[in-house]
Design an enzyme around this catalytic site. Structure first.
Site, PDB file in Angstrom:
ATOM      1  CG  ASP A   4       7.240  40.452  43.866  1.00  0.00           C
ATOM      2  OD1 ASP A   4       7.652  39.931  44.931  1.00  0.00           O
ATOM      3  OD2 ASP A   4       6.164  41.085  43.790  1.00  0.00           O
ATOM      4  CB  SER A   5      12.193  39.637  46.903  1.00  0.00           C
ATOM      5  OG  SER A   5      12.479  38.319  46.472  1.00  0.00           O
ATOM      6  CG  ASP A  54       6.349  36.396  43.596  1.00  0.00           C
ATOM      7  OD1 ASP A  54       5.308  35.819  43.983  1.00  0.00           O
ATOM      8  OD2 ASP A  54       7.159  36.927  44.375  1.00  0.00           O
ATOM      9  CE  LYS A 103       5.437  34.192  46.519  1.00  0.00           C
ATOM     10  NZ  LYS A 103       5.050  35.607  46.713  1.00  0.00           N
ATOM     11  CD  GLU A 134       2.669  40.131  47.346  1.00  0.00           C
ATOM     12  OE1 GLU A 134       2.108  41.195  47.696  1.00  0.00           O
ATOM     13  OE2 GLU A 134       3.906  40.025  47.226  1.00  0.00           O
ATOM     14  CD  GLU A 190       6.686  38.545  53.325  1.00  0.00           C
ATOM     15  OE1 GLU A 190       6.266  38.098  52.240  1.00  0.00           O
ATOM     16  OE2 GLU A 190       7.602  39.374  53.411  1.00  0.00           O
TER      17      GLU A 190
END
Ligand code: KIV
Length: 277
Positions: A50-51, A89, A119, A121, A189
């Protein structure tokens, strides 16, 4: 997705790589053109991160990225890299509301996007429940803890996590719980190197670091950062190319040649007229 996709690897492949001591190389990709290059390279797997909100869409952070954005970019990456293992993401608020919505969104990334895994978070109890629900749909899940960008409002910015003894042991415990819940991989991260090493040594699943030091099982970087095709580059990134410069230089040369009437020349002219006709 209409075409049949045959992946080179399944999620178990990466666990095997860890057990054989082979470092895992992951990069992000967001579109067809870059995915083609990545698949042609030695990279082991692709993350449609999602960057993309920041490096492709120009948002200030990742919080505005939607599930539709992720599906759109994941399908493009899949078209460019039909044989690569692709993780997509889950964007902010796509797995936070309830388990039904979480499962629907994860399934969209797989069925509509063509991803192999998703993925998400965080390592709290509710994240473990979300991961269990997704696994129940037979979708492999990659976990992501540490400096998780969707939590910047809570962290107060992009700050290294796990620096105090309490935060260190909380992240270590979360990592263990994520493995026990069934995550096949953990992205770690923005943490001290010692914590990266500790978590990688504790878990059987591969721990992929980004700003987590040298002693994890693999690395992931945002592709624009490592290629020098980005305006803000975090400190831990090593820049392997200068794409920004290559592009600007090429564009300037193109402009100069158009203005000087050097381009197009006879080699660049389409359909010469057949004088006999
Ligand atoms: O969105 C992303 O690109 C990521 C990586 C930085 C791990 O989550």
């Amino acid at each position: 997705m209409n075409e049949t996709v045959i992946n080179k690897y399944t999620s178990n492949h990466f666990k095997k790589m860890k057990s054989e001591g082979k470092k895992i190389c992951m990069v992000t990709a967001y579109d067809y053109a870059m995915a083609r290059c990545v698949q042609t390279s030695d990279i082991d797997l692709i993350l449609v991160g999602d960057s993309l909100g920041m490096v492709v869409l120009g948002y200030e952070n990742t919080l505005s990225v939607t599930i539709e954005d992720m599906i759109h970019h994941t399908t493009a990456v899949r078209r460019g890299a039909p044989n690569s293992f692709i993780i997509s993401d889950m964007p902010y608020m796509s797995y936070h509301l309830n388990l039904e919505q979480t499962k629907i969104n994860a399934a969209k990334l797989i069925v509509e996007g063509g991803a192999d895994a998703v993925k998400l978070e965080g390592g709290s109890e509710s994240r473990l429940a979300a991961i269990s629900a997704i696994l129940d749909c037979q979708i492999p899940v990659c976990a992501h803890i540490g400096l998780t960008p969707q939590s910047i409002r809570i962290f107060g910015g992009y700050k290294v996590q796990g620096k105090t003894p309490q935060a260190y042991s909380r992240l270590l415990k979360q990592a263990v719980a994520l493995e026990e819940t069934g995550a096949f991989m953990l992205v770690l991260e923005g943490v001290p190197e010692a914590l990266g090493k500790d978590i990688a040594n504790t878990l059987n699943i591969p721990v992929i670091g980004i700003g987590a030091g040298r002693f994890v099982d693999g690395q992931v970087l945002v592709i624009n950062d490592l290629l020098g095709y980005s305006d803000i580059v975090p400190k831990f990134v090593k820049i392997y190319a200068s794409l920004d410069k290559v592009i600007v230089d090429a564009l300037n040369q193109y402009c100069a040649e158009v203005r000087e009437k050097v381009f197009p020349d006879e080699n660049n002219v389409y359909y010469p007229i057949n004088k006999e006709e």
